[in-house]
Write a protein that holds these residues in place. Structure first.
Motif, PDB file in Angstrom:
ATOM      1  N   GLN A 199      -1.951   1.975  10.710  1.00 39.49           N
ATOM      2  CA  GLN A 199      -2.606   0.778  10.160  1.00 39.49           C
ATOM      3  C   GLN A 199      -1.558  -0.306   9.943  1.00 39.49           C
ATOM      4  O   GLN A 199      -0.470  -0.037   9.455  1.00 39.49           O
ATOM      5  CB  GLN A 199      -3.291   1.113   8.840  1.00 39.49           C
ATOM      6  CG  GLN A 199      -4.486   2.030   9.024  1.00 39.49           C
ATOM      7  CD  GLN A 199      -5.356   2.105   7.776  1.00 39.49           C
ATOM      8  OE1 GLN A 199      -4.910   1.832   6.672  1.00 39.49           O
ATOM      9  NE2 GLN A 199      -6.610   2.501   7.957  1.00 39.49           N
ATOM     10  N   PRO A 212      -5.714  -3.015  -1.467  1.00 40.05           N
ATOM     11  CA  PRO A 212      -4.934  -2.554  -0.315  1.00 40.05           C
ATOM     12  C   PRO A 212      -5.510  -3.200   0.949  1.00 40.05           C
ATOM     13  O   PRO A 212      -6.737  -3.288   1.075  1.00 40.05           O
ATOM     14  CB  PRO A 212      -5.171  -1.042  -0.300  1.00 40.05           C
ATOM     15  CG  PRO A 212      -5.798  -0.712  -1.626  1.00 40.05           C
ATOM     16  CD  PRO A 212      -6.535  -1.952  -2.046  1.00 40.05           C
ATOM     17  N   ASP A 221       0.861  -1.177   0.000  1.00 38.31           N
ATOM     18  CA  ASP A 221       0.000   0.000   0.000  1.00 38.31           C
ATOM     19  C   ASP A 221       0.907   1.239   0.000  1.00 38.31           C
ATOM     20  O   ASP A 221       1.850   1.315   0.796  1.00 38.31           O
ATOM     21  CB  ASP A 221      -0.910   0.013   1.240  1.00 38.31           C
ATOM     22  CG  ASP A 221      -1.824   1.220   1.250  1.00 38.31           C
ATOM     23  OD1 ASP A 221      -2.537   1.413   0.250  1.00 38.31           O
ATOM     24  OD2 ASP A 221      -1.796   1.989   2.232  1.00 38.31           O
ATOM     25  N   GLY A 222       0.647   2.152  -0.905  1.00 39.87           N
ATOM     26  CA  GLY A 222       1.495   3.352  -1.024  1.00 39.87           C
ATOM     27  C   GLY A 222       2.263   3.348  -2.338  1.00 39.87           C
ATOM     28  O   GLY A 222       2.806   4.387  -2.738  1.00 39.87           O
ATOM     29  N   ALA A 264      -5.344  -3.786   5.364  1.00 40.71           N
ATOM     30  CA  ALA A 264      -4.865  -3.589   6.729  1.00 40.71           C
ATOM     31  C   ALA A 264      -5.785  -4.397   7.623  1.00 40.71           C
ATOM     32  O   ALA A 264      -6.954  -4.594   7.299  1.00 40.71           O
ATOM     33  CB  ALA A 264      -4.929  -2.110   7.107  1.00 40.71           C
ATOM     34  N   GLU A 317      -5.976  -0.820  13.156  1.00 39.67           N
ATOM     35  CA  GLU A 317      -5.355   0.512  13.245  1.00 39.67           C
ATOM     36  C   GLU A 317      -5.256   0.880  14.713  1.00 39.67           C
ATOM     37  O   GLU A 317      -6.279   0.876  15.413  1.00 39.67           O
ATOM     38  CB  GLU A 317      -6.211   1.545  12.494  1.00 39.67           C
ATOM     39  CG  GLU A 317      -5.689   2.955  12.645  1.00 39.67           C
ATOM     40  CD  GLU A 317      -6.348   3.948  11.688  1.00 39.67           C
ATOM     41  OE1 GLU A 317      -7.099   3.518  10.792  1.00 39.67           O
ATOM     42  OE2 GLU A 317      -6.098   5.144  11.861  1.00 39.67           O
ATOM     43  N   THR A 349      -0.471  -2.976   4.108  1.00 38.33           N
ATOM     44  CA  THR A 349       0.146  -1.865   4.835  1.00 38.33           C
ATOM     45  C   THR A 349       1.345  -2.435   5.607  1.00 38.33           C
ATOM     46  O   THR A 349       1.709  -3.602   5.437  1.00 38.33           O
ATOM     47  CB  THR A 349      -0.869  -1.285   5.835  1.00 38.33           C
ATOM     48  OG1 THR A 349      -1.305  -2.361   6.692  1.00 38.33           O
ATOM     49  CG2 THR A 349      -2.077  -0.705   5.126  1.00 38.33           C
ATOM     50  N   HIS A 375      -0.855   5.014   5.914  1.00 38.19           N
ATOM     51  CA  HIS A 375      -1.827   4.204   5.186  1.00 38.19           C
ATOM     52  C   HIS A 375      -3.246   4.678   5.499  1.00 38.19           C
ATOM     53  O   HIS A 375      -3.528   5.097   6.627  1.00 38.19           O
ATOM     54  CB  HIS A 375      -1.700   2.739   5.615  1.00 38.19           C
ATOM     55  CG  HIS A 375      -0.340   2.163   5.389  1.00 38.19           C
ATOM     56  ND1 HIS A 375       0.165   1.904   4.137  1.00 38.19           N
ATOM     57  CD2 HIS A 375       0.632   1.766   6.259  1.00 38.19           C
ATOM     58  CE1 HIS A 375       1.379   1.377   4.250  1.00 38.19           C
ATOM     59  NE2 HIS A 375       1.693   1.291   5.530  1.00 38.19           N
ATOM     60  N   GLN A 376      -4.094   4.572   4.484  1.00 37.20           N
ATOM     61  CA  GLN A 376      -5.492   4.999   4.711  1.00 37.20           C
ATOM     62  C   GLN A 376      -6.457   3.990   4.090  1.00 37.20           C
ATOM     63  O   GLN A 376      -7.267   4.325   3.230  1.00 37.20           O
ATOM     64  CB  GLN A 376      -5.715   6.386   4.119  1.00 37.20           C
ATOM     65  CG  GLN A 376      -4.993   7.457   4.914  1.00 37.20           C
ATOM     66  CD  GLN A 376      -4.790   8.744   4.154  1.00 37.20           C
ATOM     67  OE1 GLN A 376      -5.641   9.126   3.381  1.00 37.20           O
ATOM     68  NE2 GLN A 376      -3.661   9.375   4.368  1.00 37.20           N
ATOM     69  N   VAL A 377      -6.325   2.748   4.533  1.00 36.11           N
ATOM     70  CA  VAL A 377      -7.180   1.686   4.008  1.00 36.11           C
ATOM     71  C   VAL A 377      -8.536   1.755   4.716  1.00 36.11           C
ATOM     72  O   VAL A 377      -8.608   2.034   5.917  1.00 36.11           O
ATOM     73  CB  VAL A 377      -6.516   0.306   4.266  1.00 36.11           C
ATOM     74  CG1 VAL A 377      -7.456  -0.831   3.907  1.00 36.11           C
ATOM     75  CG2 VAL A 377      -5.205   0.194   3.487  1.00 36.11           C
TER      76      VAL A 377
END
Ligand SMILES: NC(=O)c1ccc[n+]([C@@H]2O[C@H](COP(=O)([O-])OP(=O)(O)OC[C@H]3O[C@@H](n4cnc5c(N)ncnc54)[C@H](OP(=O)(O)O)[C@@H]3O)[C@@H](O)[C@H]2O)c1
Length: 291
Positions: free
Chosen positions: A173, A200, A108-109, A202, A205, A142, A249-251
């Protein structure tokens, strides 16, 4: 079904266990077919063949005749340039071997304009795979929960601290390898559902303070969360930690769990419970335990 697992010695080799348990055939590659990791897979019933990411032909030979190839790259061994080279070799190999489906672990990213060389390399590999026209699924985890046991964290754990890649109150995450592999097995078994997708993922969090609290509730020692000083980290890891702190990360974890209930998702506590032996070994009680 028959799956080629690239890298018997790799961090995702446990997928061979899951596939064999579910009645599938596994072929595993190794640069050292006599290594303990390769022998372990052979003992489970996997066929072991020699192959090296440096030699696309060896990967193609290994991939002939399987239904799926599962691979995760080598970024932590060879750096971003090596990852891009190995990924290009993998793409060439799956195309040459006419593989019906490839399941690849990216990150992720990954993006062409990422400030991180690692994420640019992962994006290059995804592009190379896409350009082959081979049916594929990209899993983009992530930060992995298992990173806690990376070599640069061991001394901190032994000293009773929970080493954090970011500020200790910043939510981070993380993905459990077990969840990643469980999803990979689904993608392998159901190519018609997962081909063409990039997922993506995760598992949970939480902040380092919360993670330390969770582990402290399971072991006879209190871990105190502390941010790892940058100078104690390999340079690639330092870049990654800077990104985790600034962007991160923003899953959509809820949506993921909702869509994929077949994965037995781990929260941090259930993951930590499964690592109890490792924690007990690394963080023994500082005082003699009373009888
Ligand atoms: N850590 C994280 O938070 C995180 C998050 C997301 C994604 N990932 C991704 O996970 C991927 C895999 O992790 P890793 O980099 O630590 O690799 P790894 O899974 O530990 O190892 C890859 C395996 O590939 C095989 N291999 C074949 N040719 C090789 C070669 N020339 N050089 C090195 N290995 C070769 C090796 O098995 P044999 O020795 O048996 O041949 C090796 O064990 C990385 O690409 C990383 O981006 C990590």
């Amino acid at each position: 079904m028959k799956t080629l697992v690239v890298g018997a010695g790799g961090r995702f080799a446990q997928i061979a266990d899951l596939l064999i348990e579910r009645g599938h055939e596994v072929r595993g590659t190794s640069r050292e077919p006599e290594s303990p990791a390769a022998r372990r897979l052979a003992a489970l019933g996997a066929e072991i063949v020699p192959a090296d990411y440096e030699a696309s032909r060896s990967l193609a030979a290994a991939a002939r005749g399987v239904d799926t190839v599962f691979a995760g790259g080598t970024a932590h061994h060879v750096g971003p340039e090596g990852e891009a080279r190995h990924g290009a070799n993998l793409a060439e190999a799956v195309a040459a071997a006419d593989v019906p489906h490839l399941v690849f672990v990216s990150g992720d990213g990954a993006a062409p304009d990422s400030p991180l060389p690692l994420f640019r390399a992962k994006w290059e590999v995804e592009e190379a795979i896409g350009a082959t026209g081979v049916s594929h699924t990209i899993l983009a985890p992530t930060y992995l929960m298992e990173n806690l046991f990376n070599p640069w964290n061991i001394a901190a754990l032994q000293a009773g601290t929970y080493p954090s890649p970011a500020a200790i109150d910043r939510p981070l995450q993380q993905a459990a390898v077990a969840d990643l592999l469980s999803l990979a097995v689904l993608a392998i078994e159901r190519p018609e559902r997962f081909a063409g997708r990039r997922i993506p993922l995760a598992s949970d969090e939480l902040s380092a303070e919360q993670a330390a609290e969770t582990i402290s509730g399971l072991i006879p020692r209190r871990l105190e969360a502390r941010r790892t000083p940058a100078e104690q980290l390999p340079s690639g890891v330092r870049f990654l930690f800077g990104w985790l702190e600034s962007t991160g990360h923003q899953v959509d974890i809820e949506a993921l769990r909702h869509e994929l209930p077949e994965v037995r998702w781990h929260g941090y506590a259930s993951w930590a419970e499964e690592q109890l032996d490792r924690f007990r070994e690394l963080c023994p009680h500082p005082e003699p335990v009373p009888h």
